[in-house]
Design an enzyme around this catalytic site. Structure first.
Site: not given
Ligand code: IMP
Ligand code: MG
Length: 174
Positions: A42, A97-98, A101, A129, A150-151, A157, A163
Protein backbone atom coordinates in the site's frame (compact mmCIF):
# COMPACT_ATOMS: atom_id res chain seq x y z
CA UNK A 1 -25.04 -3.29 -5.99
CA UNK A 2 -21.50 -2.35 -6.98
CA UNK A 3 -19.59 -0.32 -4.38
CA UNK A 4 -19.49 3.45 -4.96
CA UNK A 5 -16.40 5.65 -4.67
CA UNK A 6 -16.57 9.11 -3.12
CA UNK A 7 -13.51 11.36 -3.38
CA UNK A 8 -12.21 12.10 0.10
CA UNK A 9 -8.73 13.59 -0.51
CA UNK A 10 -7.82 14.93 -3.94
CA UNK A 11 -4.48 14.32 -5.56
CA UNK A 12 -3.63 18.03 -5.08
CA UNK A 13 -4.40 17.88 -1.34
CA UNK A 14 -2.30 14.73 -0.97
CA UNK A 15 0.67 16.23 -2.83
CA UNK A 16 0.56 19.46 -0.82
CA UNK A 17 0.60 17.57 2.47
CA UNK A 18 3.41 15.27 1.32
CA UNK A 19 5.48 18.36 0.49
CA UNK A 20 5.03 19.54 4.08
CA UNK A 21 5.86 16.10 5.50
CA UNK A 22 9.01 15.89 3.38
CA UNK A 23 10.13 19.31 4.58
CA UNK A 24 9.74 18.39 8.26
CA UNK A 25 11.53 15.06 7.76
CA UNK A 26 14.45 16.78 5.99
CA UNK A 27 14.64 19.31 8.83
CA UNK A 28 14.93 16.51 11.41
CA UNK A 29 17.74 14.72 9.50
CA UNK A 30 19.72 17.63 8.03
CA UNK A 31 22.70 15.58 6.91
CA UNK A 32 20.95 12.38 5.83
CA UNK A 33 21.26 9.70 4.66
CA UNK A 34 17.99 8.27 5.71
CA UNK A 35 16.66 4.78 5.08
CA UNK A 36 13.03 4.87 3.96
CA UNK A 37 11.43 1.48 4.50
CA UNK A 38 8.14 1.12 2.66
CA UNK A 39 5.60 -1.44 3.78
CA UNK A 40 4.34 -3.34 0.75
CA UNK A 41 2.19 -2.92 -1.05
CA UNK A 42 0.00 0.00 0.00
CA UNK A 43 2.85 2.48 0.61
CA UNK A 44 4.47 2.30 -2.82
CA UNK A 45 2.98 5.53 -4.21
CA UNK A 46 3.39 7.46 -0.99
CA UNK A 47 7.03 6.35 -0.74
CA UNK A 48 7.69 7.44 -4.32
CA UNK A 49 6.29 10.92 -3.71
CA UNK A 50 7.61 11.32 -0.15
CA UNK A 51 11.16 10.39 -1.16
CA UNK A 52 11.12 13.14 -3.79
CA UNK A 53 9.82 15.63 -1.22
CA UNK A 54 12.76 15.01 1.17
CA UNK A 55 15.67 17.27 0.25
CA UNK A 56 18.38 15.18 1.94
CA UNK A 57 19.86 11.92 0.58
CA UNK A 58 17.62 8.89 1.08
CA UNK A 59 17.94 5.18 0.47
CA UNK A 60 14.98 2.90 -0.08
CA UNK A 61 13.96 -0.65 0.71
CA UNK A 62 10.68 -2.47 1.14
CA UNK A 63 9.32 -5.01 3.58
CA UNK A 64 6.22 -7.07 2.96
CA UNK A 65 3.85 -7.57 5.85
CA UNK A 66 0.43 -9.07 5.61
CA UNK A 67 -2.32 -9.00 8.19
CA UNK A 68 -5.44 -8.49 6.16
CA UNK A 69 -6.33 -11.09 3.56
CA UNK A 70 -9.37 -9.99 1.61
CA UNK A 71 -11.19 -8.52 4.57
CA UNK A 72 -11.67 -4.91 5.57
CA UNK A 73 -10.32 -5.44 9.07
CA UNK A 74 -7.18 -6.99 10.45
CA UNK A 75 -7.02 -10.74 10.92
CA UNK A 76 -4.79 -9.98 13.92
CA UNK A 77 -2.18 -12.29 12.44
CA UNK A 78 0.89 -10.69 10.94
CA UNK A 79 3.51 -12.33 8.78
CA UNK A 80 6.55 -11.16 6.83
CA UNK A 81 6.00 -11.91 3.15
CA UNK A 82 9.19 -10.21 1.93
CA UNK A 83 12.12 -9.25 4.14
CA UNK A 84 14.49 -6.30 3.70
CA UNK A 85 17.36 -6.80 1.27
CA UNK A 86 19.74 -4.59 3.27
CA UNK A 87 21.10 -4.28 6.79
CA UNK A 88 19.75 -1.28 8.71
CA UNK A 89 22.22 -1.61 11.58
CA UNK A 90 23.43 1.86 12.63
CA UNK A 91 21.11 3.61 10.16
CA UNK A 92 18.47 6.29 10.67
CA UNK A 93 15.26 4.63 9.54
CA UNK A 94 11.85 6.02 8.69
CA UNK A 95 9.15 3.39 8.21
CA UNK A 96 6.72 4.55 5.52
CA UNK A 97 3.16 3.28 5.88
CA UNK A 98 0.02 4.08 3.92
CA UNK A 99 -2.46 3.93 6.80
CA UNK A 100 -2.49 3.01 10.45
CA UNK A 101 -5.65 1.33 11.61
CA UNK A 102 -5.49 -1.11 14.55
CA UNK A 103 -1.74 -0.56 14.89
CA UNK A 104 -1.16 -4.33 14.88
CA UNK A 105 1.00 -4.32 11.72
CA UNK A 106 3.24 -1.49 12.87
CA UNK A 107 3.75 -2.62 16.45
CA UNK A 108 4.84 -6.02 15.11
CA UNK A 109 7.10 -4.47 12.50
CA UNK A 110 8.72 -2.06 14.94
CA UNK A 111 9.70 -4.83 17.33
CA UNK A 112 11.14 -6.77 14.39
CA UNK A 113 13.16 -3.82 13.07
CA UNK A 114 14.41 -2.77 16.50
CA UNK A 115 16.12 -6.17 16.83
CA UNK A 116 18.27 -5.14 13.86
CA UNK A 117 19.78 -2.24 15.79
CA UNK A 118 19.11 0.81 13.64
CA UNK A 119 20.50 4.06 15.05
CA UNK A 120 17.00 5.53 15.16
CA UNK A 121 13.58 4.58 13.92
CA UNK A 122 10.55 6.75 13.23
CA UNK A 123 7.23 6.31 11.46
CA UNK A 124 5.67 8.31 8.64
CA UNK A 125 2.07 7.45 7.80
CA UNK A 126 -0.03 9.19 5.18
CA UNK A 127 -3.29 8.36 6.94
CA UNK A 128 -4.16 7.59 10.54
CA UNK A 129 -7.46 6.28 11.91
CA UNK A 130 -6.85 6.89 15.62
CA UNK A 131 -10.34 5.70 16.64
CA UNK A 132 -9.49 2.15 15.53
CA UNK A 133 -6.31 1.70 17.52
CA UNK A 134 -5.88 -1.59 19.41
CA UNK A 135 -2.10 -1.31 20.00
CA UNK A 136 -0.45 1.96 21.01
CA UNK A 137 1.83 3.24 18.25
CA UNK A 138 3.57 6.60 18.22
CA UNK A 139 3.41 8.03 14.72
CA UNK A 140 6.06 10.72 14.19
CA UNK A 141 4.82 12.14 10.87
CA UNK A 142 1.11 11.93 10.03
CA UNK A 143 -0.39 13.17 6.77
CA UNK A 144 -4.08 13.19 7.66
CA UNK A 145 -6.12 11.93 10.58
CA UNK A 146 -9.26 10.40 9.13
CA UNK A 147 -12.52 9.00 10.51
CA UNK A 148 -13.31 5.30 10.69
CA UNK A 149 -14.16 4.80 7.00
CA UNK A 150 -12.63 2.34 4.55
CA UNK A 151 -10.59 4.22 1.95
CA UNK A 152 -8.97 3.19 -1.33
CA UNK A 153 -6.73 4.74 -3.96
CA UNK A 154 -3.22 6.21 -4.01
CA UNK A 155 -1.79 2.76 -3.24
CA UNK A 156 -4.57 1.59 -0.94
CA UNK A 157 -6.65 -1.36 -2.09
CA UNK A 158 -9.76 -3.31 -1.43
CA UNK A 159 -9.06 -6.94 -2.39
CA UNK A 160 -6.24 -5.63 -4.65
CA UNK A 161 -8.47 -3.22 -6.61
CA UNK A 162 -8.32 0.60 -6.80
CA UNK A 163 -4.60 1.06 -5.98
CA UNK A 164 -3.91 3.18 -9.09
CA UNK A 165 -6.46 5.94 -8.33
CA UNK A 166 -4.81 9.35 -7.92
CA UNK A 167 -7.31 10.48 -5.29
CA UNK A 168 -8.12 8.77 -2.00
CA UNK A 169 -11.77 7.72 -2.01
CA UNK A 170 -14.21 6.33 0.51
CA UNK A 171 -15.53 2.96 -0.57
CA UNK A 172 -19.25 2.93 0.08
CA UNK A 173 -21.15 -0.32 -0.05
CA UNK A 174 -24.12 -0.18 -2.38
P1 IMP B 1 -3.38 -2.26 11.05
O1 IMP B 1 -2.43 -3.39 11.33
O2 IMP B 1 -4.78 -2.60 11.48
O3 IMP B 1 -2.93 -0.93 11.57
O4 IMP B 1 -3.54 -2.21 9.49
C1 IMP B 1 -2.73 -1.50 8.67
C2 IMP B 1 -2.90 -1.98 7.26
O5 IMP B 1 -4.26 -2.32 6.98
C3 IMP B 1 -2.57 -0.90 6.29
O6 IMP B 1 -1.21 -0.96 5.95
C4 IMP B 1 -3.46 -1.19 5.12
O7 IMP B 1 -2.81 -2.10 4.27
C5 IMP B 1 -4.66 -1.86 5.72
N1 IMP B 1 -5.79 -0.91 5.90
C6 IMP B 1 -6.26 -0.39 7.04
N2 IMP B 1 -7.29 0.45 6.84
C7 IMP B 1 -7.45 0.48 5.49
C8 IMP B 1 -8.36 1.20 4.63
O8 IMP B 1 -9.21 2.00 5.03
N3 IMP B 1 -8.21 0.96 3.29
C9 IMP B 1 -7.28 0.11 2.78
N4 IMP B 1 -6.42 -0.58 3.55
C10 IMP B 1 -6.51 -0.40 4.89
MG1 MG C 1 -0.39 -1.81 4.24
Amino acid sequence: MAPALRVFLTSAEIQKRIGEMGASIAKDYPSGPLYLIGILRGSFMFLADLSRAIAVPTRIDFIGISSYGKDKSSSGQVKVTKDLDVSIEGCDVVVVEDIIDSGITLSYLLSLLEQRRPRSIRIAALLDKPDRRQRPVHVDYVGFEIPDKFVVGYGLDYAEDYRALRDICILEEG
